[in-house]
Design a protein around this motif. Sequence first.
Motif, PDB file in Angstrom:
ATOM      1  N   GLN A 112       2.319   1.730  -3.384  1.00 25.36           N
ATOM      2  CA  GLN A 112       1.275   2.154  -4.333  1.00 25.36           C
ATOM      3  C   GLN A 112       0.873   3.610  -4.102  1.00 25.36           C
ATOM      4  O   GLN A 112       0.637   4.356  -5.048  1.00 25.36           O
ATOM      5  N   ASP A 169       5.090   6.155   5.321  1.00 21.15           N
ATOM      6  CA  ASP A 169       5.461   6.563   3.964  1.00 21.15           C
ATOM      7  C   ASP A 169       5.210   8.057   3.793  1.00 21.15           C
ATOM      8  O   ASP A 169       4.493   8.664   4.583  1.00 21.15           O
ATOM      9  N   ASN A 213       0.832  -1.210   0.000  1.00 16.84           N
ATOM     10  CA  ASN A 213       0.000   0.000   0.000  1.00 16.84           C
ATOM     11  C   ASN A 213       0.866   1.259   0.000  1.00 16.84           C
ATOM     12  O   ASN A 213       0.570   2.225  -0.699  1.00 16.84           O
ATOM     13  N   PHE A 216     -12.993  -2.039   1.514  1.00 17.38           N
ATOM     14  CA  PHE A 216     -12.874  -0.592   1.354  1.00 17.38           C
ATOM     15  C   PHE A 216     -11.639  -0.321   0.509  1.00 17.38           C
ATOM     16  O   PHE A 216     -10.524  -0.702   0.865  1.00 17.38           O
ATOM     17  N   THR A 217     -11.831   0.329  -0.610  1.00 17.79           N
ATOM     18  CA  THR A 217     -10.689   0.665  -1.455  1.00 17.79           C
ATOM     19  C   THR A 217     -10.955   1.988  -2.159  1.00 17.79           C
ATOM     20  O   THR A 217     -12.104   2.322  -2.453  1.00 17.79           O
ATOM     21  N   THR A 218      -9.871   2.740  -2.396  1.00 19.31           N
ATOM     22  CA  THR A 218     -10.027   3.960  -3.190  1.00 19.31           C
ATOM     23  C   THR A 218      -9.344   3.764  -4.542  1.00 19.31           C
ATOM     24  O   THR A 218      -9.199   4.698  -5.310  1.00 19.31           O
ATOM     25  N   PHE A 272       1.502   3.177   9.621  1.00 22.80           N
ATOM     26  CA  PHE A 272       0.788   2.015  10.173  1.00 22.80           C
ATOM     27  C   PHE A 272       1.642   1.359  11.253  1.00 22.80           C
ATOM     28  O   PHE A 272       2.832   1.138  11.038  1.00 22.80           O
ATOM     29  N   GLY A 322      -9.429  -4.225  -1.837  1.00 28.00           N
ATOM     30  CA  GLY A 322      -9.800  -3.637  -0.545  1.00 28.00           C
ATOM     31  C   GLY A 322      -9.747  -4.646   0.589  1.00 28.00           C
ATOM     32  O   GLY A 322     -10.297  -4.421   1.655  1.00 28.00           O
ATOM     33  N   LEU A 323      -9.050  -5.755   0.352  1.00 25.16           N
ATOM     34  CA  LEU A 323      -8.970  -6.775   1.412  1.00 25.16           C
ATOM     35  C   LEU A 323      -7.629  -6.753   2.141  1.00 25.16           C
ATOM     36  O   LEU A 323      -7.495  -7.321   3.213  1.00 25.16           O
ATOM     37  N   GLY A 324      -6.628  -6.098   1.535  1.00 20.70           N
ATOM     38  CA  GLY A 324      -5.262  -6.142   2.081  1.00 20.70           C
ATOM     39  C   GLY A 324      -5.187  -5.821   3.565  1.00 20.70           C
ATOM     40  O   GLY A 324      -4.701  -6.614   4.372  1.00 20.70           O
ATOM     41  N   LEU A 325      -5.718  -4.654   3.946  1.00 21.63           N
ATOM     42  CA  LEU A 325      -5.585  -4.227   5.342  1.00 21.63           C
ATOM     43  C   LEU A 325      -6.505  -5.000   6.274  1.00 21.63           C
ATOM     44  O   LEU A 325      -6.172  -5.234   7.428  1.00 21.63           O
ATOM     45  N   SER A 382      -8.025  -2.858  -9.698  1.00 24.25           N
ATOM     46  CA  SER A 382      -6.636  -2.810  -9.227  1.00 24.25           C
ATOM     47  C   SER A 382      -6.525  -3.107  -7.733  1.00 24.25           C
ATOM     48  O   SER A 382      -5.507  -3.571  -7.263  1.00 24.25           O
ATOM     49  N   GLY A 383      -7.581  -2.886  -6.971  1.00 18.34           N
ATOM     50  CA  GLY A 383      -7.504  -3.221  -5.542  1.00 18.34           C
ATOM     51  C   GLY A 383      -8.767  -3.944  -5.118  1.00 18.34           C
ATOM     52  O   GLY A 383      -9.866  -3.583  -5.542  1.00 18.34           O
ATOM     53  N   ALA A 409       1.299   8.430   5.441  1.00 20.17           N
ATOM     54  CA  ALA A 409       0.533   7.586   6.359  1.00 20.17           C
ATOM     55  C   ALA A 409       1.496   6.721   7.163  1.00 20.17           C
ATOM     56  O   ALA A 409       2.605   6.438   6.714  1.00 20.17           O
ATOM     57  N   GLY A 434      -1.071  10.297   1.897  1.00 16.69           N
ATOM     58  CA  GLY A 434      -1.821  10.198   3.144  1.00 16.69           C
ATOM     59  C   GLY A 434      -3.252   9.749   2.894  1.00 16.69           C
ATOM     60  O   GLY A 434      -3.636   9.429   1.759  1.00 16.69           O
ATOM     61  N   ILE A 435      -4.042   9.731   3.982  1.00 14.18           N
ATOM     62  CA  ILE A 435      -5.410   9.212   3.896  1.00 14.18           C
ATOM     63  C   ILE A 435      -6.380  10.318   4.314  1.00 14.18           C
ATOM     64  O   ILE A 435      -6.155  11.004   5.317  1.00 14.18           O
TER      65      ILE A 435
HETATM   66  N1  LIG Z   1      -0.048   3.963   2.865  1.00 13.41           N
HETATM   67  C1  LIG Z   1      -1.239   4.395   2.453  1.00 13.41           C
HETATM   68  N2  LIG Z   1      -1.384   5.670   1.975  1.00 13.41           N
HETATM   69  C2  LIG Z   1      -2.593   6.123   1.554  1.00 13.41           C
HETATM   70  N3  LIG Z   1      -3.728   5.381   1.547  1.00 13.41           N
HETATM   71  C3  LIG Z   1      -3.649   4.114   2.004  1.00 13.41           C
HETATM   72  C4  LIG Z   1      -2.418   3.565   2.473  1.00 13.41           C
HETATM   73  N4  LIG Z   1      -2.666   2.296   2.862  1.00 13.41           N
HETATM   74  C5  LIG Z   1      -3.973   2.071   2.647  1.00 13.41           C
HETATM   75  N5  LIG Z   1      -4.571   3.155   2.133  1.00 13.41           N
HETATM   76  C6  LIG Z   1      -6.008   3.300   1.803  1.00 13.41           C
HETATM   77  O1  LIG Z   1      -6.714   2.198   2.365  1.00 13.41           O
HETATM   78  C7  LIG Z   1      -7.441   1.511   1.356  1.00 13.41           C
HETATM   79  C8  LIG Z   1      -7.565   0.060   1.750  1.00 13.41           C
HETATM   80  O2  LIG Z   1      -6.313  -0.600   1.681  1.00 13.41           O
HETATM   81  P1  LIG Z   1      -6.277  -2.163   1.439  1.00 13.41           P
HETATM   82  O3  LIG Z   1      -4.874  -2.611   1.400  1.00 13.41           O
HETATM   83  O4  LIG Z   1      -7.189  -2.823   2.410  1.00 13.41           O
HETATM   84  O5  LIG Z   1      -6.966  -2.341   0.024  1.00 13.41           O
HETATM   85  P2  LIG Z   1      -6.387  -1.912  -1.408  1.00 13.41           P
HETATM   86  O6  LIG Z   1      -4.926  -1.640  -1.322  1.00 13.41           O
HETATM   87  O7  LIG Z   1      -7.256  -0.844  -1.934  1.00 13.41           O
HETATM   88  O8  LIG Z   1      -6.623  -3.270  -2.244  1.00 13.41           O
HETATM   89  P3  LIG Z   1      -5.732  -4.600  -2.196  1.00 13.41           P
HETATM   90  O9  LIG Z   1      -4.872  -4.526  -0.987  1.00 13.41           O
HETATM   91  O10 LIG Z   1      -6.704  -5.692  -2.151  1.00 13.41           O
HETATM   92  O11 LIG Z   1      -4.931  -4.567  -3.443  1.00 13.41           O
HETATM   93  C9  LIG Z   1      -6.701   1.794   0.082  1.00 13.41           C
HETATM   94  O12 LIG Z   1      -7.516   1.678  -1.052  1.00 13.41           O
HETATM   95  C10 LIG Z   1      -6.235   3.238   0.302  1.00 13.41           C
HETATM   96  O13 LIG Z   1      -7.285   4.146   0.053  1.00 13.41           O
END
Ligand SMILES: Nc1ncnc2c1ncn2[C@@H]1O[C@H](COP(=O)(O)OP(=O)(O)OP(=O)(O)O)[C@@H](O)[C@H]1O
Length: 411
Positions: free
Chosen positions: A313, A343, A310, A361-363, A400, A371-374, A368-369, A398, A347-348
């Motif tokens: 990205q 990073d 993340n 939840f994904t933006t 973590f 929204g399951l990663g976190l 491309s995402g 941001a 930011g968020i």
């Molecule tokens: N380091 C970061 N900087 C800015 N936004 C972040 C960061 N990490 C997470 N986010 C926000 O949190 C959302 C959710 O993150 P998450 O990893 O769960 O899903 P994703 O990255 O969108 O998809 P996936 O991980 O499945 O590829 C992201 O879409 C983004 O908006």
Amino acid sequence: MKILVVDDDKFNLMIAKDSLEDQVEHSGILLCRNPLEVMGLLATEEIGVVLLDIVMPHLDGISLLKQIRSNPQYDDLQIIMFSAVADHDSFQRCFESGANDYVSKPINPPEFIARMRAAVKIRNNVKNLKATQAYLAQTEKLVSIGELAAGVAHEINNPLGFVGSNLGTITRYLQTIEQYINSCRELGRQIGDLQVTREELTVRQQQVDALAKKLNLEYVLSDLKPVIEESREGVVRIEKIVRSLRNFARSSSDEEVLPNSMEQILDEALQILQNEIKYVATVEKECQPAALVACDKGQLVQVLVNVLHNAAQAIKAQAKDHLGTIRIEIYSEETSTVCRITDDGPGIKPEHLRRVFDPFFTTKDVGSGTGLGLSIAYGIVKKYGGEMTVNSEWGSGASFSIKLPAIRHAS
Ligand SMILES: Nc1ncnc2c1ncn2[C@@H]1O[C@H](COP(=O)(O)OP(=O)(O)OP(=O)(O)O)[C@@H](O)[C@H]1O
Ligand SMILES: [Mg+2]
């Protein structure tokens, strides 16, 4: 809920019973003259409040109090000490050993009743609170399972929808191509037929060309490749969702929970993401090498991969003309080991901050995402008794934090 009165003096038991009978809410008053019987009564009767004499033969009230308190099953029991020994020292010993209140002998009815009522009320409140908490936890669980299922259905439904409709298109395209091929075959057969004249062949050839035009053959052929390509992307998306969900469902028998070095886990995650990070950010590491955590290594690597990915990205999305920075600190706190990944990406947004750990939840752009990663990372960290938190100011990166219970020495 019953009230148990323990006193070796029969007279005291009677007075207590008389005072309690109509004045305090209960479902029974048990009287006991032998302190050695108390543990047995607690185990068999539904007792909520105990009134306990301090000075008794065989077993004194404070020793009995300690014995009761050593069993967590009786944590909610309200225990009120009952004694004529009203010196400061015995008060202190009673409260230190887990007493909830103290009433003195001889009984002063208004005070005695008020204290006993309060004890009953507290006991009832604690019981209600626990029932409500259990209910809430259960409802919350159901809500999140429901949300997850709805999310999965929605996420899979979309690619499934266009893959299905593309298959329909491909079937129609195939019919078109088949029709054209048949007409070409017929022309071929006529070319080989010596009875067919040159003029007839020319007419036939023109008919084949006209058919191609009518069938829109050029368009069909040029559209086939992107339609298949798009369908393949849909299947890959579904595959990705299913693979991610497997991590939720992974049974604990697959896990190997061992003491692992947080730094080693970090290095593995960085290794996996080498290509994603190399061109977008420099990595700054500051690690206390002794930091150990008890976990399944593969799962914690996945937590760090998800967070680092993340970060990479986010920085990449800014398209700056220089490399960004991902700063990783690993350090020990009193009872935990912390890995903080910061990073300098965009930011968020404040309104997104609370939602980043929610499943789906994904933006990021569609496809491309997931929204399951976190949410997967959060689930894994929680499972090992840890905490995962986020800090961010929109516009300035941001951060973590992954905090896990520490192990002092490797075994
Ligand atoms: N380091 C970061 N900087 C800015 N936004 C972040 C960061 N990490 C997470 N986010 C926000 O949190 C959302 C959710 O993150 P998450 O990893 O769960 O899903 P994703 O990255 O969108 O998809 P996936 O991980 O499945 O590829 C992201 O879409 C983004 O908006
Ligand atoms: Mg992600």
